[in-house]
Design an enzyme around this catalytic site. Structure first.
Site, mmCIF file in Angstrom:
data_model
loop_
_atom_site.group_PDB
_atom_site.id
_atom_site.type_symbol
_atom_site.label_atom_id
_atom_site.label_comp_id
_atom_site.label_asym_id
_atom_site.label_seq_id
_atom_site.Cartn_x
_atom_site.Cartn_y
_atom_site.Cartn_z
ATOM 1 N N LYS A 167 51.145 65.581 90.576
ATOM 2 C CA LYS A 167 51.718 65.965 89.279
ATOM 3 C C LYS A 167 53.005 66.744 89.547
ATOM 4 O O LYS A 167 53.038 67.978 89.470
ATOM 5 C CB LYS A 167 50.710 66.800 88.475
ATOM 6 C CG LYS A 167 49.611 65.940 87.859
ATOM 7 C CD LYS A 167 48.650 66.739 87.017
ATOM 8 C CE LYS A 167 49.203 67.099 85.661
ATOM 9 N NZ LYS A 167 49.213 65.975 84.709
HETATM 10 C C1 LIG Z 1 50.370 60.417 84.188
HETATM 11 C C2 LIG Z 1 48.996 60.935 83.940
HETATM 12 N N1 LIG Z 1 47.958 60.105 84.094
HETATM 13 C C3 LIG Z 1 46.695 60.531 83.869
HETATM 14 C C4 LIG Z 1 46.413 61.821 83.481
HETATM 15 C C5 LIG Z 1 45.012 62.271 83.275
HETATM 16 O O1 LIG Z 1 44.629 63.139 84.301
HETATM 17 P P1 LIG Z 1 43.499 64.246 84.091
HETATM 18 O O2 LIG Z 1 42.318 63.532 83.552
HETATM 19 O O3 LIG Z 1 43.256 64.783 85.444
HETATM 20 O O4 LIG Z 1 44.039 65.225 83.128
HETATM 21 C C6 LIG Z 1 47.470 62.716 83.319
HETATM 22 C C7 LIG Z 1 47.223 64.108 82.896
HETATM 23 O O5 LIG Z 1 47.130 64.992 83.701
HETATM 24 C C8 LIG Z 1 48.785 62.276 83.566
HETATM 25 O O6 LIG Z 1 49.815 63.114 83.433
#
Ligand SMILES: Cc1ncc(COP(=O)(O)O)c(C=O)c1O
Length: 323
Positions: A159
């Site tokens: 991220k």
């Molecule tokens: C690009 C992206 N994909 C998927 C997710 C979902 O991830 P998570 O379930 O860990 O929040 C997120 C959010 O964090 C994201 O930014």
């Protein structure tokens, strides 16, 4: 959106909200050199509890490693403790949690090695990311005209703040076109993920989701794989094409901010019955009881926040070393 709180945790100390500021010449702001997490803390019968805190703290440290940081001022365990402390200092029973590791100095030669990682943690009360109606009725999405990152251009397991310019392009386009979310295709043209959510489709009793090679390994995605298995559904990870979305019985997306939301329409095509379908509803319900401490999985997934706070806090300066 009210993002106020009493305190923001910055580099080992809780500082007053108004004082949690950075200089204009913060390199992270100029080059997108930061990594972050999105975490939720839920109200439960035993008080506030952070959902899958350990996994989020570990992914934060992993994101920093992917971006190239060789040393961090805090370990994943210390960051998890600092998160709980920030929640409890602010007195929220339910909130969103945003830790950020960022380059605050150095880095002007476009390396992370000349700078030092700084860390901040903010919390605020953030209820419905995709709106009030999304839960019951599902939302409308389009396929973005922007492609999701190639995994050797931006690192899709991390991220990284700069990665999110791609999400902003897609989501802005989507909302301007009158949709609520954008679905992004990977560089090969297969369905990747949404701007902040992973995606699942349902055909008959079977559930499918794209493999993670080009996507963020979502922690909600992982929770839903487990919950769907518990409910007796078979889930297959396989590449999905755009038209497999159109002909699915149900499509749903999931993420920490959005939680679990059905898509009722994609590119002006009604999905299934045009309402949140029965499989999505069953998974939504399981997820909602898990996050609120009412599910068999809650014990392993919830980290209860200790309400005793000492101020100001200095977290021991031990280091996460990658190199
Ligand atoms: C690009 C992206 N994909 C998927 C997710 C979902 O991830 P998570 O379930 O860990 O929040 C997120 C959010 O964090 C994201 O930014």
């Amino acid at each position: 959106m009210g993002m106020e709180s009493k305190y923001v945790w910055m580099n080992g100390e809780l500082v007053e909200f108004e004082k949690a500021t950075l200089h204009f010449l913060t390199p992270a702001l100029h080059y997108g050199v930061g990594v972050f997490e999105g975490i939720r803390c839920y109200a439960t019968a035993r008080g506030p509890a952070v959902f899958r805190l350990k996994e989020h703290a570990e992914r934060l440290v992993a994101s920093a490693k992917v971006l190239g940081f060789r040393e961090l001022p805090y370990t994943a365990e210390e960051l998890a403790d600092a998160i709980k402390l920030t929640v409890s200092a602010n007195g929220f029973s339910e909130c969103y949690v945003r830790p950020l590791i960022y380059l605050a100095e150095g880095g002007w030669n476009l390396t992370v090695d000349t700078g030092k990682a700084s860390v901040g943690i903010a919390v605020w009360e953030w209820k419905n990311y995709l709106g009030e109606e999304a839960l019951a009725n599902g939302i409308r999405a389009n396929i973005a005209s922007f492609t999701r990152h190639h995994p050797n251009v931006m690192m899709t397991k991390a991220k990284i703040t700069g990665n999110y310019a791609n999400s902003v392009l897609a989501k802005t386009e989507s909302v301007r076109l009158g949709f609520e979310e954008a679905i992004m295709l990977d560089p090969q043209g297969y369905v990747a993920e949404c701007t902040g959510e992973n995606l699942f489709i349902v055909r008959g009793e079977k559930i499918y989701t794209p493999p993670t090679a080009t996507l963020l390994e979502g922690i909600t995605r992982d929770s839903i794989l487990t919950l769907a298995g518990d409910l007796g559904y078979s889930v297959t990870e396989q590449p999905l094409a755009r038209d497999q979305l159109y002909i699915a019985d149900e499509v749903f997306v999931c993420g920490t901010a959005a939680e679990c939301i059905g898509l009722r329409e994609i590119d002006f095509r009604t999905i299934g019955s045009g309402k949140t379908g029965p499989v999505t509803r069953a998974i939504q319900q399981a997820y909602h009881s898990a996050i609120r401490g009412q599910h068999a999985r809650s014990a392993e997934w919830l980290d209860y926040v200790n309400t005793v706070v000492e101020m100001p806090v200095q977290v021991a300066a031990s280091r996460s070393r990658f190199a």
